[in-house]
Design a protein around this motif. Structure first.
Motif, PDB file in Angstrom:
ATOM      1  N   CYS A  16       2.761  -6.414  -4.681  1.00 52.29           N
ATOM      2  CA  CYS A  16       3.457  -5.229  -4.281  1.00 52.29           C
ATOM      3  C   CYS A  16       4.965  -5.616  -3.778  1.00 52.29           C
ATOM      4  N   VAL A  17       4.685  -6.426  -2.676  1.00 50.81           N
ATOM      5  CA  VAL A  17       5.935  -6.803  -1.853  1.00 50.81           C
ATOM      6  C   VAL A  17       7.234  -7.265  -2.981  1.00 50.81           C
ATOM      7  N   ASN A  22      14.045  -4.081  -1.740  1.00 48.96           N
ATOM      8  CA  ASN A  22      14.496  -4.687  -0.637  1.00 48.96           C
ATOM      9  C   ASN A  22      13.294  -4.811   0.427  1.00 48.96           C
ATOM     10  N   PRO A  23      12.506  -6.093   0.126  1.00 51.56           N
ATOM     11  CA  PRO A  23      11.152  -6.167   0.776  1.00 51.56           C
ATOM     12  C   PRO A  23      11.410  -6.591   2.267  1.00 51.56           C
ATOM     13  N   SER A  24      11.831  -5.469   3.291  1.00 53.77           N
ATOM     14  CA  SER A  24      11.806  -5.757   4.494  1.00 53.77           C
ATOM     15  C   SER A  24      10.250  -5.478   5.107  1.00 53.77           C
ATOM     16  N   ALA A  31       5.230   1.184   2.941  1.00 56.87           N
ATOM     17  CA  ALA A  31       4.527   1.399   1.524  1.00 56.87           C
ATOM     18  C   ALA A  31       3.154   1.368   1.641  1.00 56.87           C
ATOM     19  N   THR A  32       2.733   0.171   2.829  1.00 55.57           N
ATOM     20  CA  THR A  32       1.411  -0.042   3.135  1.00 55.57           C
ATOM     21  C   THR A  32       0.476   1.377   3.607  1.00 55.57           C
ATOM     22  N   VAL A  33       1.334   1.889   4.649  1.00 50.82           N
ATOM     23  CA  VAL A  33       0.746   2.989   5.467  1.00 50.82           C
ATOM     24  C   VAL A  33       0.657   4.281   4.207  1.00 50.82           C
ATOM     25  N   TYR A  34       1.621   4.617   3.840  1.00 56.02           N
ATOM     26  CA  TYR A  34       1.612   5.903   2.584  1.00 56.02           C
ATOM     27  C   TYR A  34       0.730   5.603   1.625  1.00 56.02           C
ATOM     28  N   GLY A  35       0.593   4.130   1.236  1.00 52.89           N
ATOM     29  CA  GLY A  35      -0.385   4.134  -0.059  1.00 52.89           C
ATOM     30  C   GLY A  35      -1.849   4.335   0.594  1.00 52.89           C
ATOM     31  N   ASN A  36      -2.134   3.887   1.558  1.00 57.21           N
ATOM     32  CA  ASN A  36      -3.683   3.865   2.229  1.00 57.21           C
ATOM     33  C   ASN A  36      -3.782   5.334   2.357  1.00 57.21           C
ATOM     34  N   LEU A  37      -2.949   6.214   3.138  1.00 57.23           N
ATOM     35  CA  LEU A  37      -3.017   7.516   3.299  1.00 57.23           C
ATOM     36  C   LEU A  37      -3.306   8.199   2.053  1.00 57.23           C
ATOM     37  N   LEU A  38      -2.388   7.905   1.126  1.00 54.96           N
ATOM     38  CA  LEU A  38      -2.773   8.817  -0.062  1.00 54.96           C
ATOM     39  C   LEU A  38      -4.068   8.293  -0.808  1.00 54.96           C
ATOM     40  N   VAL A  39      -4.410   7.033  -0.679  1.00 50.85           N
ATOM     41  CA  VAL A  39      -5.951   6.915  -1.080  1.00 50.85           C
ATOM     42  C   VAL A  39      -6.938   7.483  -0.154  1.00 50.85           C
ATOM     43  N   PHE A  40      -6.768   7.714   1.075  1.00 47.98           N
ATOM     44  CA  PHE A  40      -7.630   8.214   2.020  1.00 47.98           C
ATOM     45  C   PHE A  40      -7.895   9.705   1.674  1.00 47.98           C
ATOM     46  N   VAL A  41      -6.702  10.341   1.617  1.00 42.40           N
ATOM     47  CA  VAL A  41      -6.569  11.858   1.321  1.00 42.40           C
ATOM     48  C   VAL A  41      -7.390  12.170  -0.084  1.00 42.40           C
ATOM     49  N   LEU A  42      -6.893  11.345  -1.258  1.00 45.14           N
ATOM     50  CA  LEU A  42      -7.552  11.553  -2.413  1.00 45.14           C
ATOM     51  C   LEU A  42      -9.264  11.353  -2.416  1.00 45.14           C
TER      52      LEU A  42
END
Length: 200
Positions: A16-17, A22-24, A31-42
């Motif tokens: 994913c990185v 621009n992988p800072s 990206a990690t936080v948003y992705g895991n939050l989305l999984v958690f909500v779903l």
């Protein structure tokens, strides 16, 4: 234990990185936080909806709670099968590469020797092995619970706890590093305990 599996995505972190333009560090964390939050909500919405529908009678494979002759449930099964068919090879990509590296390393070759042919053989073996296990196991919830509670918990909590303590400990602020390590170990222990309570 089943829930832990939903967040066992460490193996996809590096691919994913590489997909980020621009992988800072800040973008990777975002990206990690948003992705895991989305999984958690779903998954939370699905879990709450399931328990609101069936209560204590909710089964590990929630599709078994619905009538087998229903067209809607048949379509759900088709979509789930399609999802597994399309996602499993992608999810196995890092595993296949790591497996090929282990075999080539045992044969005295370097990681750079993992070409398309070695990767294809490794991926095919992993998918075939998974298919054989799936065809022999009837209780999917038990497998997910066992794997989620032991293997995923090790990958997500025990190994990071070891890395945090051995490699990152001195770089972390003293005011909260003990709490962070305690919390990681606590969650890991609870995951393992869920397996012991359920299966032993």
């Amino acid at each position: 234990a089943i829930m832990v599996n939903a967040f066992a995505n460490h193996m996809n972190a590096i691919p994913c990185v590489h997909q980020l333009s621009n992988p800072s560090v800040a973008r990777i964390v975002k990206a990690t936080v948003y992705g895991n939050l989305l999984v958690f909500v779903l998954l939370s919405v699905m879990g709450i909806a399931g328990y609101m529908s069936w209560g204590a009678a909710t089964q590990g494979d929630f599709l078994l709670n619905y009538p087998s002759g229903s067209l809607d449930i048949w379509l759900c099964r088709v979509m789930l099968a399609l999802l597994v068919y399309l996602v499993l090879p992608v999810a196995c990509f890092p595993t296949a590469r790591s497996g090929a590296q282990l075999v080539l390393g045992a044969l005295g070759k370097g990681p750079a020797d993992v070409g398309p042919k070695a990767h294809a053989i490794s991926a095919t073996f992993i998918v075939f092995f998974s298919m054989c296990v799936a065809s022999k196991v009837e209780n999917v919830a038990a497998v997910l619970g066992f794997l989620g509670g032991l293997l995923a918990a090790s990958l997500m909590f025990w190994f990071p706890a070891i890395i945090y303590r051995t490699l990152l400990w001195k770089t972390q602020p003293k005011s909260f590093r003990g709490f962070v390590l305690f919390f990681i170990v606590l969650i890991a222990a609870l995951c393992w305990a869920s397996v012991l309570i359920k299966f032993i």
